[in-house]
Design a protein around this motif. Structure first.
Motif, PDB file in Angstrom:
ATOM      1  N   ASN A 229       0.786  -1.240   0.000  1.00  0.00           N
ATOM      2  CA  ASN A 229       0.000   0.000   0.000  1.00  0.00           C
ATOM      3  C   ASN A 229       0.817   1.289   0.000  1.00  0.00           C
ATOM      4  O   ASN A 229       0.243   2.365   0.130  1.00  0.00           O
TER       5      ASN A 229
ATOM      6  N   ASP B  68      -8.945   2.854  -6.137  1.00  0.00           N
ATOM      7  CA  ASP B  68      -8.805   2.313  -4.782  1.00  0.00           C
ATOM      8  C   ASP B  68      -8.331   0.860  -4.777  1.00  0.00           C
ATOM      9  O   ASP B  68      -7.609   0.444  -3.878  1.00  0.00           O
ATOM     10  N   ASP B  69      -8.746   0.094  -5.777  1.00  0.00           N
ATOM     11  CA  ASP B  69      -8.304  -1.309  -5.848  1.00  0.00           C
ATOM     12  C   ASP B  69      -6.783  -1.387  -5.971  1.00  0.00           C
ATOM     13  O   ASP B  69      -6.165  -2.327  -5.480  1.00  0.00           O
TER      14      ASP B  69
ATOM     15  N   PHE C  61      -4.643   1.341  -5.044  1.00  0.00           N
ATOM     16  CA  PHE C  61      -4.015   2.025  -3.912  1.00  0.00           C
ATOM     17  C   PHE C  61      -4.110   1.224  -2.608  1.00  0.00           C
ATOM     18  O   PHE C  61      -3.230   1.308  -1.761  1.00  0.00           O
ATOM     19  N   TYR C  62      -5.186   0.480  -2.446  1.00  0.00           N
ATOM     20  CA  TYR C  62      -5.391  -0.257  -1.191  1.00  0.00           C
ATOM     21  C   TYR C  62      -5.339  -1.773  -1.384  1.00  0.00           C
ATOM     22  O   TYR C  62      -5.844  -2.527  -0.579  1.00  0.00           O
ATOM     23  N   GLY C  63      -4.712  -2.218  -2.454  1.00  0.00           N
ATOM     24  CA  GLY C  63      -4.753  -3.639  -2.795  1.00  0.00           C
ATOM     25  C   GLY C  63      -3.514  -4.431  -2.428  1.00  0.00           C
ATOM     26  O   GLY C  63      -3.250  -5.453  -3.044  1.00  0.00           O
ATOM     27  N   ASN C  64      -2.756  -3.945  -1.467  1.00  0.00           N
ATOM     28  CA  ASN C  64      -1.555  -4.651  -0.987  1.00  0.00           C
ATOM     29  C   ASN C  64      -0.354  -4.605  -1.902  1.00  0.00           C
ATOM     30  O   ASN C  64       0.679  -5.199  -1.615  1.00  0.00           O
TER      31      ASN C  64
ATOM     32  N   PRO D 278      -5.083   8.512  -2.456  1.00  0.00           N
ATOM     33  CA  PRO D 278      -5.280   8.128  -1.063  1.00  0.00           C
ATOM     34  C   PRO D 278      -4.727   9.223  -0.154  1.00  0.00           C
ATOM     35  O   PRO D 278      -4.202  10.233  -0.638  1.00  0.00           O
TER      36      PRO D 278
ATOM     37  N   ASP E 213      -2.334   8.772   2.129  1.00  0.00           N
ATOM     38  CA  ASP E 213      -0.937   8.532   2.468  1.00  0.00           C
ATOM     39  C   ASP E 213      -0.137   8.316   1.183  1.00  0.00           C
ATOM     40  O   ASP E 213      -0.407   7.382   0.426  1.00  0.00           O
ATOM     41  N   TYR E 214       0.789   9.211   0.917  1.00  0.00           N
ATOM     42  CA  TYR E 214       1.607   9.055  -0.285  1.00  0.00           C
ATOM     43  C   TYR E 214       2.921   9.814  -0.158  1.00  0.00           C
ATOM     44  O   TYR E 214       3.027  10.787   0.594  1.00  0.00           O
TER      45      TYR E 214
ATOM     46  N   GLN F 266       2.687   6.061   6.819  1.00  0.00           N
ATOM     47  CA  GLN F 266       3.433   5.068   6.033  1.00  0.00           C
ATOM     48  C   GLN F 266       4.540   5.722   5.218  1.00  0.00           C
ATOM     49  O   GLN F 266       5.650   5.208   5.120  1.00  0.00           O
TER      50      GLN F 266
END
Ligand SMILES: Nc1ncnc2c1ncn2[C@@H]1O[C@H](COP(=O)(O)OP(=O)(O)O)[C@@H](O)[C@H]1O
Ligand SMILES: [Mg+2]
Length: 153
Positions: free
Chosen positions: A25, A90-91, A93-96, A112, A114-115, A138
């Motif tokens: 992420n 989102d898939d 950015f938040y997809g591991n 997102p 956090d970047y 992060q």
């Protein structure tokens, strides 16, 4: 953090350190004019992350995904100027996996919280300035590790 990049090897070094330390992420935004080195940076990054084969510019596909130590999503949003479509960001950015985004300015509404932002400025043919700023926990961690590693080199 501001870095002076003297040649393409310096770019490779920074991209490699980041690839060695990114976590699921992590999102890295690459800003800077056409031809400044965003895709070149992404290619070194992907290589160091373990992508096998060629990483081409995603300008025409917008998003390209690769298998590596972590799933690697390489985006180039240049062609999305003025577009309001959510391509399911989102898939990614938040997809591991880990995302590198060229021209993130075009998808500001979908980013997102956090970047890490890397802004690249052209000094001359070979030299660049990199300004690296973290937004969120992060990315602050990632920037700290990068800073430690650069100090060691
Ligand atoms: N220090 C450097 N870092 C990255 N690219 C560099 C550097 N010096 C020269 N270059 C060259 O600049 C060009 C950058 O192109 P590219 O990565 O496609 O830019 P962008 O994706 O930002 O439009 C490449 O031809 C690369 O070889
Ligand atoms: Mg590019």
């Amino acid at each position: 953090m501001n870095l002076t990049i003297n040649d393409i090897n310096d770019t490779k070094c920074i991209a490699t350190i980041l690839a060695q330390h990114v976590k699921p992420n992590n999102v890295i935004l690459l800003k800077g004019d056409l031809g400044v080195g965003k895709t070149t940076f992404s290619q070194f990054f992907g290589e160091a992350l373990g992508v096998e084969g060629i990483i081409s510019s995603p300008t025409f596909n917008i998003i390209k995904s690769y298998d590596a130590r972590l799933p690697f999503h390489h985006m180039d949003c240049y062609r999305l100027e003025g577009a309001e479509d959510d391509l399911g960001f989102d898939d990614y950015f938040y997809g591991n996996g880990v995302c590198l985004v060229e021209w993130p300015q075009m998808i500001e509404d979908f980013l997102p919280e956090d970047y890490l932002t890397i802004e690249i400025l052209r000094v001359d043919e070979m030299r660049r300035e990199m300004m690296i700023v973290a937004n969120g926990k992060q990315s602050v961690q990632l920037l700290e590790v990068l800073n430690d590693e650069i100090t060691k080199h």
